[in-house]
Each structure stands twice: as C-alpha cells, then as structure tokens.
Enzyme design. Structure first.
Site, mmCIF file in Angstrom:
data_model
loop_
_atom_site.group_PDB
_atom_site.id
_atom_site.type_symbol
_atom_site.label_atom_id
_atom_site.label_comp_id
_atom_site.label_asym_id
_atom_site.label_seq_id
_atom_site.Cartn_x
_atom_site.Cartn_y
_atom_site.Cartn_z
ATOM 1 C CG HIS A 139 26.725 38.555 23.672
ATOM 2 N ND1 HIS A 139 27.520 37.537 23.198
ATOM 3 C CD2 HIS A 139 27.094 39.670 23.004
ATOM 4 C CE1 HIS A 139 28.337 38.017 22.280
ATOM 5 N NE2 HIS A 139 28.112 39.304 22.145
ATOM 6 C CD GLU B 280 33.303 48.115 32.585
ATOM 7 O OE1 GLU B 280 34.081 47.319 33.150
ATOM 8 O OE2 GLU B 280 32.748 49.063 33.165
ATOM 9 C CG MET C 247 32.367 35.051 29.110
ATOM 10 S SD MET C 247 31.977 33.386 28.555
ATOM 11 C CE MET C 247 31.526 32.661 30.088
#
Ligand code: PAF
Length: 282
Positions: free
Chosen positions: A31, A150, A189
């Site tokens: 993020h 993505e 992540m």
C-alpha cells in the site's frame, strides 16, 4: 506531514482531481508504494480506508479482517498522503448493508468479473461488492487517477473495464496499475499475511515459487502442471493455478501474448493469491 483525516464526505469537495488509493486498511509496504506513486503524480494523494462488508461472502473473514487505523495513519503520513478518508458504513451505504448487498447483486459487471471462473468462481458476489464500493468511493472522492496493485490482477482488470464502460460517469478517471511488492523471500505483500504463523511462511512462499517455475516453462500447459506440482510440494491446497490471457483472463489457445500466471491457494483457512506476467512462448 500528518495527513488530514476526513470522516465526513461533505469535506471531500476540495480533494476532487486528486490521486486516489482506495484500501481496506491493514496497510503494508505494498500500500505504501501505491501511496508514494500517487504522491509522485503531482496531485495530492488521498487514501481511503474502509473494510467493505459487501465484498465479503458469508463464510469469509469480514469480522476478523485486520483493522489497525492508528498504524495505518502513520503509514499514510510516511508515504506522503495528503488526506485519509475513513467513511462510516452509514456514509457508504445510507440504506443499510442488507439493501446494499441486494443492490450489489443487481449491478452490471464487465465480462472479466464473471467469465474467467477464477476469483469470480471462488468468491461469488465478491466483484459485485468491489464494483459497488469502488464506484461509490469514486463518486464521493472524484479523483483524476486511482492507483491499484497488480497483485489483485482480476480486481485491477474488473475496475479498469468498469471505468472504461462508464467514461462520462467517472469523468476521464485513469486507473494506474502498480507492481506487486514482495518480501526478499518472494512472498507477495498482503494484509492477509498477518494471519500466517511463522512456520507457515515457508509454505506460503510456494505461490511465488510456483509462478517463477511457470516463467521458465516451455509451454502454457507445462506451466500449469509445474505450478500445481510446486504448490502441492509446499502443502498448499490449490484453488486454481492457471495461465490466462492477461486482459480477458481467458484460457490461452496457443502462443498468445501477453499472458499471466494466476494462483489462489489455501493454507488451512488462510487464502492467498498471487500472479506474475509470463514470458512470451515461441
Ligand atoms: O483491494 C482492496 O483492498 C479492496 O478490494 C478495495 C479496492 C479497496 C475495495 O474495497
């Protein structure tokens, strides 16, 4: 600088034209890289944090989805967010969640949300909820650009197609994809990585390893077989491990480009997804 906290949608007007990063919180380095990209765009970066109930199925992890607002605000500040919008459920769904769920079911979705039989098949109703909340957020925030990771490749494709279907509604909004951020060990992540016990990390690495193996394969069919083998060796329960056309996400007939490897696999009750661009086969 500390970002401005916006809890009331009537305070959003000055942020129209911003670079927007919609999130469900539990922010991680993935993020942060989206927020940094938004901040680099030259427009003020606005982040939203809202755990959207309508995109979770009845047996999914909505109530236990990680919530960490204070730490998230620190991440937003460090990554250069100018404002953070934290709407209430009432602001997002004034007629209540039950009505919102019914409304989501009636939404017209792009083909990539229903045809591939990937996330759409594993999580029925999920993309209706995503399209609903993202549409609502875009209408409230009115950004010029919105950044999406993505890693959630099918979601990225669904949102890109949804905006293309309604160019006037979203006023020329541009959807910008951002590359997946990985730990040094390859693990992509994800907020759901917080569920992994230390001894499950090695197994979870099976997803990125399987995709790397697929990258080295000679043929799409071989790539799929190798992905399955690698995932099973890591003790993962495969939901799908496929090679698909990168845009429509449909099975590839021959040696078409571009293609992607897409995986969903479970480790006990924890569900993980990952994806990589695959090389062109000749
Ligand atoms: O990717 C997510 O975190 C969510 O699906 C999104 C796009 C913020 C919508 O709730």
């Amino acid at each position: 600088m500390t970002p401005i906290l916006i809890e009331d949608e009537s305070s959003l007007a000055p942020w129209a034209g911003c670079a927007f990063v919609p999130t469900m919180g539990a922010l991680h380095e993935g993020h942060a890289s989206l927020i940094r990209a938004a901040a680099r765009s030259g427009r003020p970066a606005v982040v939203s944090i809202f755990v959207n109930p309508t995109q979770f199925g009845p047996n999914e992890d909505f109530s236990r989805y990680p919530r960490s607002l204070e730490a998230d605000l620190v991440t937003c500040a460090a990554a250069g967010a100018a404002a953070v919008f934290v709407p209430s459920v009432d602001a997002m769904y004034p007629r209540g969640i039950a009505v919102a769920r019914e409304e989501a079911e009636r939404l017209a979705l792009p083909a990539v949300a229903t045809q591939p039989r990937l996330e759409d098949a594993c999580r029925p109703g999920h993309f209706a909820g995503v399209v609903q909340v993202v549409t609502r957020l875009f209408e409230l925030v009115r950004p010029s650009v919105a950044h999406f990771g993505e890693k959630d490749w099918q979601q990225l494709r669904v949102i890109t197609e949804m905006v293309a279907m309604h160019p006037t509604q979203f006023d020329g909004l541009r959807i910008v994809p951002e590359p997946t951020v990985r730990l040094d060990n390859g693990l992509a992540m994800s907020s759901r990585n917080r569920y992994l016990a230390p001894d499950q990390i090695e197994a979870a690495r099976g997803l990125s390893r399987a995709l790397q193996v697929a990258c080295a394969a000679q043929h799409p069919g071989t790539a799929e077989a190798l992905m399955h083998g690698t995932l099973e060796e890591h003790g993962l329960e495969v939901q799908y491990a496929v090679v698909r056309s990168a845009h429509a996400l449909l099975p590839v007939q021959g040696f078409e480009a571009p293609t992607r490897g897409l995986i969903a696999a479970k480790l006990g009750t924890i569900r993980l997804i990952d994806t990589m661009a695959l090389p062109i086969w000749r």
